[in-house]
Design a protein around this motif. Structure first.
Motif, PDB file in Angstrom:
ATOM      1  N   ASP A 137       0.847  -1.193   0.000  1.00 11.74           N
ATOM      2  CA  ASP A 137       0.000   0.000   0.000  1.00 11.74           C
ATOM      3  C   ASP A 137       0.880   1.239   0.000  1.00 11.74           C
ATOM      4  O   ASP A 137       1.285   1.724   1.059  1.00 11.74           O
ATOM      5  CB  ASP A 137      -0.927   0.002   1.219  1.00 11.74           C
ATOM      6  N   TYR A 139       0.122   4.211  -0.485  1.00 15.12           N
ATOM      7  CA  TYR A 139      -0.593   5.414  -0.079  1.00 15.12           C
ATOM      8  C   TYR A 139      -0.472   5.684   1.423  1.00 15.12           C
ATOM      9  O   TYR A 139      -1.025   6.665   1.906  1.00 15.12           O
ATOM     10  CB  TYR A 139      -2.079   5.288  -0.440  1.00 15.12           C
ATOM     11  N   ALA A 317      -7.604  12.821   0.802  1.00 12.97           N
ATOM     12  CA  ALA A 317      -7.003  12.434  -0.475  1.00 12.97           C
ATOM     13  C   ALA A 317      -5.631  13.066  -0.664  1.00 12.97           C
ATOM     14  O   ALA A 317      -4.718  12.429  -1.201  1.00 12.97           O
ATOM     15  CB  ALA A 317      -7.939  12.826  -1.624  1.00 12.97           C
ATOM     16  N   ARG A 320      -2.990  11.043   1.153  1.00 14.77           N
ATOM     17  CA  ARG A 320      -2.687   9.796   0.461  1.00 14.77           C
ATOM     18  C   ARG A 320      -1.848  10.056  -0.786  1.00 14.77           C
ATOM     19  O   ARG A 320      -0.906   9.311  -1.091  1.00 14.77           O
ATOM     20  CB  ARG A 320      -3.986   9.077   0.088  1.00 14.77           C
ATOM     21  N   LEU A 321      -2.182  11.140  -1.503  1.00 17.87           N
ATOM     22  CA  LEU A 321      -1.410  11.477  -2.689  1.00 17.87           C
ATOM     23  C   LEU A 321       0.020  11.862  -2.322  1.00 17.87           C
ATOM     24  O   LEU A 321       0.971  11.458  -2.999  1.00 17.87           O
ATOM     25  CB  LEU A 321      -2.096  12.621  -3.439  1.00 17.87           C
ATOM     26  N   LEU A 324       1.867   8.746  -1.592  1.00 16.95           N
ATOM     27  CA  LEU A 324       2.184   8.021  -2.818  1.00 16.95           C
ATOM     28  C   LEU A 324       3.401   8.635  -3.511  1.00 16.95           C
ATOM     29  O   LEU A 324       4.294   7.912  -3.970  1.00 16.95           O
ATOM     30  CB  LEU A 324       0.979   8.039  -3.752  1.00 16.95           C
TER      31      LEU A 324
END
Length: 619
Positions: A137, A139, A317, A320-321, A324
């Motif tokens: 994962d 993220y 979001a 998470r971005l 990433l």
């Protein structure tokens, strides 16, 4: 009537409670399913007619002697092999079909404890576990990933060896690190291939208990081992494939408490993943209290249901971005640079060959520009005839000659140059200005530049100057009747040499790519295979190769660009000292463009080589 109504209501309530209880203990849908499984290697059949379904919370052991097909069955469940006949279903995905969709996603939900551990030699123990989490994962923020990885090592009792590389660990420590990597993401399925063979009894007890704890918390666990341990709910005996229900024995006291506390620490630190519960010890206790397999399965199901934690709120979001991007930089950019440094013994020869190739291409580019400029100037000069004026020519004589040329319809224009203007024009050409400075007098005469409308009329216009009193009788014009043949030979020569060099450079480029491809593929094959088995996404496998090739090509291009730029500077110095212009028409702008093209070509060649290497590794 009221009493009868109350009785009916009480009966309906009791029925509803019984139905709810039945739903609570109903067996879960199997995560793993084998139907009519057969696997043969050539004429030798290893596995034949095996049927098995493993539900969440079950611990199944595959037993049999060496060569019976235990590892083969696990590899079939992991998608490493395809069955000869029958069906293999993992989390609803058909792995027996030729086109297997989402295989990398399935592998991220399936933790595999390899018999040979498959730890990456270039990473420490902690970094190997961190890599498994980032692949699973990307993220998740790296700080959280690192904390989970450290908790997994603590759970297995190897946190004090977190900075050690695999070759610095004992066999038992390597196995526990591999178990930590497999369990840290709380996978829905765990496949363990002979996890106890290379470790001592105490470590084997800890690992076995961790697998029991994982099953008690809702994970489907399949263990390949030589002999049944008594811990499994069912045992598959190979080579016959007979499935036997097992009565679980009470686990030994040694190592049980440590493993249970270790799993509890792992569960407390790691967030619920893949829909797993935070704990399921109630189900484990209920299952152990019953002495039959039905009680075990129901206990596991109850524990899995009652122990399910409330899902944590999803991070925004943007967070998470950001995670990433950060993890991608670590996996791709830093991983590629680290691999480049590690594989320097392979990359250095390739970089040297690329640099030599690019130097030759850059020098060819400079020469090509120079020849192109020379050809353009020659073509332009071919339509101009310079009529040299006599030193004693009067202005009236010069004016009459000029008027005669302007009156001719074959003439496009006439430009008069004085001796001073001719000197100034010559000084702009390398060497000619220095040559003029050697004498006190101006060696360049005055002239008329007559431009013909058609190149074929130049000879006739040159003949008009002969015998005119304004023209120098010794050197009347600059007309050379052989100029056209020389231009044709120049064009043919440029084409032949350029074509031969292009073929030569193409062959060299292919050789460079092929050699680098073979060396890099050999060096990275084991790493790429491990990442594929961990379920890495395609970009996680491909992009580090691109970064490595880009680095090699960029360095080779920079070196080649410096050499080409230095050659251009030396050519300018040589022209000024010897009056021979080696690169006529190649100015600073053209040289800068050639150097930039060399660097870009190096980067492109490096990326192309890396992609070819990656294709070879994947194949």
């Amino acid at each position: 009537m009221p009493a009868a109504a109350d009785a009916r209501a009480s009966k309906r309530s009791a029925t509803a409670r019984r139905q709810a209880a039945n739903r609570a203990v109903a067996p879960s849908a199997p995560l793993l399913k084998l139907s009519g499984l057969k696997k043969a290697f050539g004429k030798r059949t290893v596995i034949e007619n095996v049927d098995l379904a493993v539900a969440p919370g079950e611990l199944v052991e595959i037993t049999g002697p060496s060569g019976a097909g235990k590892t083969t069955m696990l590899r079939l469940l992991h998608g490493q092999l395809r069955p000869t006949a029958g069906e293999v279903w993992v989390e609803g995905q058909a792995l027996h079909k030729w086109w297997r969709h989402d295989l990398d996603r399935v592998r991220r939900d399936v933790g595999f404890i390899f018999q040979e551990q498959r730890l990456l030699a270039r990473l420490t123990a902690l970094e190997n576990v961190v890599l498994g989490l980032m692949v699973n994962d990307p993220y998740v923020p790296h700080a959280v990933i690192r904390r989970r990885a450290l908790a997994a090592l603590e759970a297995l009792g190897v946190a004090h060896r977190q900075s050690a590389y695999p070759h610095q660990l004992s066999a038992g420590e390597r196995q526990r690190v591999a178990v930590a990597r497999a369990l840290v993401s709380r996978p829905r399925v765990v496949l363990a291939d002979e996890p106890f063979t290379a470790i001592d009894k105490d470590n084997a007890q800890i690992v076995a208990r961790m697998l029991e704890e994982a099953a008690a918390n809702g994970t489907a666990v399949v263990v390949a081992t030589h002999a049944a341990s008594g811990r499994a709910t069912r045992v598959v005996s190979l080579p016959g494939g007979k499935v036997v229900e097992s009565v679980r024995k009470p686990a030994a006291a040694n190592g049980v408490r440590a493993a249970r506390l270790g799993w509890r620490r792992l569960v407390e630190v790691t967030a619920p993943a893949n829909g797993h519960a935070a704990n399921g010890h109630n189900g484990q206790s209920n299952g152990h209290a019953n002495g039959n397999s039905n009680g075990t399965s129901n206990g596991h199901a109850n524990g899995h249901i009652r122990g399910r934690a409330k899902p944590a709120a999803a991070p925004p979001a943007w967070r998470r971005l950001a995670a990433l991007v950060a993890n991608s930089c670590r996996l791709v950019l830093f991983g590629g640079l680290r691999s480049w440094r590690r594989d320097l013994r392979f990359n250095a020869p390739a970089m040297q060959t690329m640099a030599l190739l690019l130097v030759m291409c850059g020098l060819l580019g400079l020469v090509g520009i120079s020849l192109g400029q020379a050809a353009a100037r020659a073509e332009n000069q071919a339509s101009i005839v310079r009529v040299y004026l006599a030193p004693d020519a009067t202005p009236d004589q010069v004016a009459a000659l000029k008027a005669r040329y302007l009156a001719d319809p074959r003439v496009a224009s006439v430009r008069e140059l004085t001796s001073a203007q001719a000197l100034q024009e010559a000084s702009g050409r390398p060497g000619l200005g220095s040559l003029a400075g050697l004498s006190d007098t101006n060696p360049f005469p005055a002239s008329l530049d007559v431009t013909a409308r058609l190149v074929t009329e130049v000879g006739a216009l040159a003949q008009m100057a002969k015998g005119d009193p304004a023209v120098d009788p010794n050197y009347p014009t600059s007309y050379d009747p052989d100029v056209y043949s020389r231009l044709r030979k120049l064009a043919i020569g440029i084409g032949v040499v350029g074509g031969a060099l292009i073929l030569l450079f193409a062959f060299i480029a292919y050789a460079v790519a092929a050699n680098s491809m073979r060396a890099t593929a050999a060096a990275r094959r084991e790493e790429v295979t491990t990442l594929r088995l961990l379920g890495a996404r395609p970009w996680m496998l491909r992009d580090p190769f691109v970064i490595e090739g880009l680095t090699t090509g960029a360095l080779a291009g920079a070196v080649a660009g410096a050499v080409v730029g230095g050659a251009w500077l030396l050519a300018g110095q040589f022209a000024g000292a010897t009056y021979i212009d080696l690169l006529p028409g190649v100015g600073l702008t053209a040289a800068r463009d050639v150097v930039a093209a060399v660097i870009v070509a190096g980067m492109a060649l490096g990326v192309l080589t890396s992609l070819l290497s990656f294709r070879r590794v994947r194949a």
